[in-house]
Design a protein around this motif. Structure first.
Motif, PDB file in Angstrom:
ATOM      1  N   VAL A 169       0.846  -1.300  -0.109  1.00 21.46           N
ATOM      2  CA  VAL A 169       0.051  -0.191   0.014  1.00 21.46           C
ATOM      3  C   VAL A 169       0.903   1.373   0.138  1.00 21.46           C
ATOM      4  CG1 VAL A 169      -1.790   1.343   1.256  1.00 21.46           C
ATOM      5  CG2 VAL A 169      -1.918  -1.253   1.125  1.00 21.46           C
ATOM      6  N   VAL A 170       0.426   2.239  -0.833  1.00 24.71           N
ATOM      7  CA  VAL A 170       1.172   3.476  -0.867  1.00 24.71           C
ATOM      8  C   VAL A 170       0.500   4.438   0.240  1.00 24.71           C
ATOM      9  CG1 VAL A 170       1.832   5.737  -2.147  1.00 24.71           C
ATOM     10  CG2 VAL A 170       1.844   3.331  -3.250  1.00 24.71           C
ATOM     11  N   ASP A 171       1.267   4.670   1.231  1.00 24.70           N
ATOM     12  CA  ASP A 171       0.727   5.279   2.531  1.00 24.70           C
ATOM     13  C   ASP A 171       0.547   6.992   2.147  1.00 24.70           C
ATOM     14  OD1 ASP A 171       0.557   3.135   3.897  1.00 24.70           O
ATOM     15  OD2 ASP A 171       2.860   3.442   4.525  1.00 24.70           O
ATOM     16  N   ILE A 172      -0.561   7.496   2.186  1.00 28.12           N
ATOM     17  CA  ILE A 172      -0.908   9.068   2.202  1.00 28.12           C
ATOM     18  C   ILE A 172      -0.871   9.590   3.843  1.00 28.12           C
ATOM     19  CG2 ILE A 172      -2.382  10.923   1.419  1.00 28.12           C
ATOM     20  CD1 ILE A 172      -3.373   8.836  -0.691  1.00 28.12           C
ATOM     21  N   ARG A 173       0.508  10.014   4.088  1.00 27.47           N
ATOM     22  CA  ARG A 173       0.715  10.258   5.386  1.00 27.47           C
ATOM     23  C   ARG A 173       0.242  11.882   5.838  1.00 27.47           C
ATOM     24  NH1 ARG A 173       3.792   6.083   7.433  1.00 27.47           N
ATOM     25  NH2 ARG A 173       4.976   5.006   5.954  1.00 27.47           N
ATOM     26  N   VAL A 215       4.091  10.213  -2.800  1.00 29.40           N
ATOM     27  CA  VAL A 215       2.988   9.452  -3.273  1.00 29.40           C
ATOM     28  C   VAL A 215       2.967   9.210  -4.696  1.00 29.40           C
ATOM     29  CG1 VAL A 215       0.614   8.820  -3.368  1.00 29.40           C
ATOM     30  CG2 VAL A 215       1.513   9.978  -1.075  1.00 29.40           C
ATOM     31  N   VAL A 216       3.217  10.529  -5.367  1.00 28.15           N
ATOM     32  CA  VAL A 216       3.207  10.267  -6.797  1.00 28.15           C
ATOM     33  C   VAL A 216       4.377   9.403  -7.678  1.00 28.15           C
ATOM     34  CG1 VAL A 216       3.563  11.592  -9.066  1.00 28.15           C
ATOM     35  CG2 VAL A 216       2.021  12.316  -7.062  1.00 28.15           C
ATOM     36  N   ALA A 217       5.712   9.724  -6.777  1.00 28.05           N
ATOM     37  CA  ALA A 217       6.712   8.937  -7.027  1.00 28.05           C
ATOM     38  C   ALA A 217       6.693   7.542  -6.756  1.00 28.05           C
ATOM     39  CB  ALA A 217       7.832   9.380  -6.305  1.00 28.05           C
ATOM     40  N   ARG A 218       6.146   7.088  -6.078  1.00 29.07           N
ATOM     41  CA  ARG A 218       5.762   5.650  -5.720  1.00 29.07           C
ATOM     42  C   ARG A 218       4.671   5.074  -6.697  1.00 29.07           C
ATOM     43  NH1 ARG A 218       4.764   3.662   0.176  1.00 29.07           N
ATOM     44  NH2 ARG A 218       4.883   1.709  -1.021  1.00 29.07           N
ATOM     45  N   ILE A 219       3.699   5.843  -7.018  1.00 32.76           N
ATOM     46  CA  ILE A 219       2.666   5.193  -8.093  1.00 32.76           C
ATOM     47  C   ILE A 219       3.444   5.109  -9.309  1.00 32.76           C
ATOM     48  CG2 ILE A 219       0.729   5.709  -9.223  1.00 32.76           C
ATOM     49  CD1 ILE A 219      -0.228   7.330  -6.644  1.00 32.76           C
ATOM     50  N   ALA A 220       4.182   6.114  -9.700  1.00 29.78           N
ATOM     51  CA  ALA A 220       5.113   6.141 -10.958  1.00 29.78           C
ATOM     52  C   ALA A 220       5.962   4.903 -10.979  1.00 29.78           C
ATOM     53  CB  ALA A 220       5.785   7.561 -10.963  1.00 29.78           C
ATOM     54  N   GLU A 221       6.585   4.717  -9.944  1.00 30.59           N
ATOM     55  CA  GLU A 221       7.400   3.619  -9.985  1.00 30.59           C
ATOM     56  C   GLU A 221       6.896   2.258 -10.106  1.00 30.59           C
ATOM     57  OE1 GLU A 221      10.536   1.418  -6.544  1.00 30.59           O
ATOM     58  OE2 GLU A 221       9.732   3.170  -6.095  1.00 30.59           O
ATOM     59  N   ALA A 222       5.843   2.056  -9.396  1.00 27.47           N
ATOM     60  CA  ALA A 222       4.931   0.931  -9.968  1.00 27.47           C
ATOM     61  C   ALA A 222       4.352   0.839 -11.138  1.00 27.47           C
ATOM     62  CB  ALA A 222       3.540   0.963  -8.824  1.00 27.47           C
ATOM     63  N   VAL A 223       4.177   1.804 -11.904  1.00 28.04           N
ATOM     64  CA  VAL A 223       3.631   1.795 -13.220  1.00 28.04           C
ATOM     65  C   VAL A 223       5.111   1.362 -14.129  1.00 28.04           C
ATOM     66  CG1 VAL A 223       3.087   3.327 -15.262  1.00 28.04           C
ATOM     67  CG2 VAL A 223       1.849   3.536 -12.907  1.00 28.04           C
ATOM     68  N   ASP A 224       5.947   2.100 -14.160  1.00 30.69           N
ATOM     69  CA  ASP A 224       7.210   2.084 -14.816  1.00 30.69           C
ATOM     70  C   ASP A 224       7.859   0.746 -14.550  1.00 30.69           C
ATOM     71  OD1 ASP A 224       6.976   4.483 -15.686  1.00 30.69           O
ATOM     72  OD2 ASP A 224       8.145   5.545 -14.261  1.00 30.69           O
ATOM     73  N   GLN A 264      -6.399  15.506  -6.041  1.00 34.12           N
ATOM     74  CA  GLN A 264      -4.813  16.157  -5.861  1.00 34.12           C
ATOM     75  C   GLN A 264      -3.963  15.447  -6.883  1.00 34.12           C
ATOM     76  OE1 GLN A 264      -4.622  16.361  -1.275  1.00 34.12           O
ATOM     77  NE2 GLN A 264      -3.244  18.009  -1.944  1.00 34.12           N
ATOM     78  N   LEU A 265      -3.985  14.023  -6.773  1.00 36.85           N
ATOM     79  CA  LEU A 265      -3.180  13.204  -7.594  1.00 36.85           C
ATOM     80  C   LEU A 265      -3.237  13.240  -8.975  1.00 36.85           C
ATOM     81  CD1 LEU A 265      -3.148  10.067  -5.348  1.00 36.85           C
ATOM     82  CD2 LEU A 265      -1.261  11.406  -5.950  1.00 36.85           C
ATOM     83  N   VAL A 266      -4.276  13.438  -9.580  1.00 32.54           N
ATOM     84  CA  VAL A 266      -4.584  13.495 -10.983  1.00 32.54           C
ATOM     85  C   VAL A 266      -3.610  14.480 -11.794  1.00 32.54           C
ATOM     86  CG1 VAL A 266      -6.279  13.962 -12.868  1.00 32.54           C
ATOM     87  CG2 VAL A 266      -7.016  12.452 -10.944  1.00 32.54           C
ATOM     88  N   PRO A 267      -3.724  15.694 -11.480  1.00 33.29           N
ATOM     89  CA  PRO A 267      -2.768  16.637 -12.152  1.00 33.29           C
ATOM     90  C   PRO A 267      -1.345  16.229 -12.026  1.00 33.29           C
ATOM     91  CG  PRO A 267      -3.833  17.776 -10.323  1.00 33.29           C
ATOM     92  CD  PRO A 267      -4.599  16.465 -10.428  1.00 33.29           C
ATOM     93  N   LEU A 268      -0.818  15.927 -10.494  1.00 32.13           N
ATOM     94  CA  LEU A 268       0.517  15.510 -10.315  1.00 32.13           C
ATOM     95  C   LEU A 268       0.963  14.428 -11.076  1.00 32.13           C
ATOM     96  CD1 LEU A 268       0.287  15.914  -6.388  1.00 32.13           C
ATOM     97  CD2 LEU A 268       1.308  17.689  -8.015  1.00 32.13           C
TER      98      LEU A 268
END
Length: 354
Positions: free
Chosen positions: A232-236, A245-254, A271-275
């Protein structure tokens, strides 16, 4: 203009209060509705303890525990919530509508999430004359703090709202009404699985009761659906800097080819969509996204598919259960009610905007 069930039932209660005992056929004529519709509404009100039926006639119930002349329309219900302005607004609205339909009065108290003790707010509600309480205690996820033990000693009936005590908890004998968040997560992952995604990433808060249920639901749903579980990507810091959070999502994608994301809650998802777009990941073209809560999801760009807990229905059902408890006392079995969320399909996961 279409009359809602709540409006019909409020009118039925108004007429019964005015006339006392009235036959269902006469009630239907007076309101100007089909008798079959009135019978259905009367049955629902009777099941909730708000009307008494006998030989084709209805009247207001008089409880054995009430003072002489006290009926449901005199009830005062205290409601304590941890916040207003988002999720709980709809729960409060549902309880308020149900109270109005029953002729009861709702009194609201607010105890901040940061508070560790709700007693002062509860005492204020009791001092206002509350006959019963709808409580959303500030329990930390997965625990019931010892400083909540006083709830079991309250002199009035209590219904827990969006909280469910564990079977071995001292609060297990309290009535409760809430959303089945775990099944809501299952609905979201099943939708993404049907679109061909073999793995779904969860980005979630960790500071609330709902977040705890969403995380547990993710673990269960991935197992049931045979999906590859992901950490799980924690939103702290909800509402704060989301770059990690964006970096961890991008890592999972790439690195792992993940193309589907479930986010708790709407605020974080919006918040995440434009980031993500700034990182070259467009929703839904590159990444299917489902939000959990559906408070603001429809207002996002693109509109977000979202799991929508039945917030208004939870508030209404909790209010009605408390009135039933006040009317029936210990004769009514303990109720643990979980209402099913709904999945609202919009464009963010590749579905048609609705």
């Amino acid at each position: 203009m279409t009359i809602t069930a709540e409006q019909r039932r409020a009118r039925i209660l108004d007429v019964v209060r005015e006339l006392g005992t009235v036959r269902v056929v006469e009630l239907a004529e007076r309101i100007g509705l089909a008798a079959v519709t009135v019978r259905r509404d009367v049955a629902a009100l009777a099941d909730a303890g708000l009307l008494h039926r006998s030989h084709g006639a209805v009247s207001l119930p008089v409880t054995a525990t009430a003072a002489p002349g006290l009926t449901q329309q005199h009830r005062v219900v205290g409601m304590l919530v941890p916040t207003v302005g988002s999720y709980f607004d709809e729960i409060i609205d549902g309880a308020r509508s149900a109270a109005h339909a029953a002729g009861a009065r709702l009194v609201l108290g607010i105890s901040a999430y940061e508070s560790s003790d709700d007693r002062a707010q509860v005492q204020q509600l009791l001092d206002s004359g509350a006959d019963g309480l709808l409580l959303t205690p500030n329990w930390k996820p997965g625990s019931h703090p010892e400083n909540s033990m006083w709830i079991g000693d309250l002199r009035v009936p209590v219904v827990l709202v969006e909280r469910r005590a564990a079977p071995d908890s001292p609060f297990a004998e309290l009535d409760s009404v809430g959303s089945d968040h775990r099944h809501g997560v299952l609905m979201a992952l099943r939708q993404l699985s049907s679109l061909g995604h073999g793995s779904v990433l969860l980005a979630a808060r960790e500071d609330s009761w709902t977040a705890h249920q969403v995380r547990a639901g993710y673990e269960e749903a991935t197992r049931l659906l045979g999906l590859e579980p992901r950490p799980v990507v924690d939103i702290r810091r909800p509402g704060g800097d989301m770059q990690d959070v964006v970096a961890r999502i991008a890592e999972a994608v790439d690195d792992d080819g993940v193309r589907a994301l479930l986010v708790h809650n709407d605020q974080s998802a919006i918040q995440l969509v434009p980031l993500l777009r700034a990182r070259g990941l467009r929703v839904p073209d590159d990444l299917a996204l489902i939000s959990y809560d559906d408070v603001f999801a429809a207002l996002a760009a693109p509109p977000l598919t979202a799991v929508a807990p039945p917030k208004r229905a939870v508030g209404a059902a909790a209010l009605e259960l408390l009135l039933s408890r006040l009317g029936s006392g210990h004769d009514l079995p303990v109720h643990h009610v979980e209402l099913m969320p709904e999945l609202k399909i919009r464009t963010s996961c590749g579905g048609a905007d609705q």
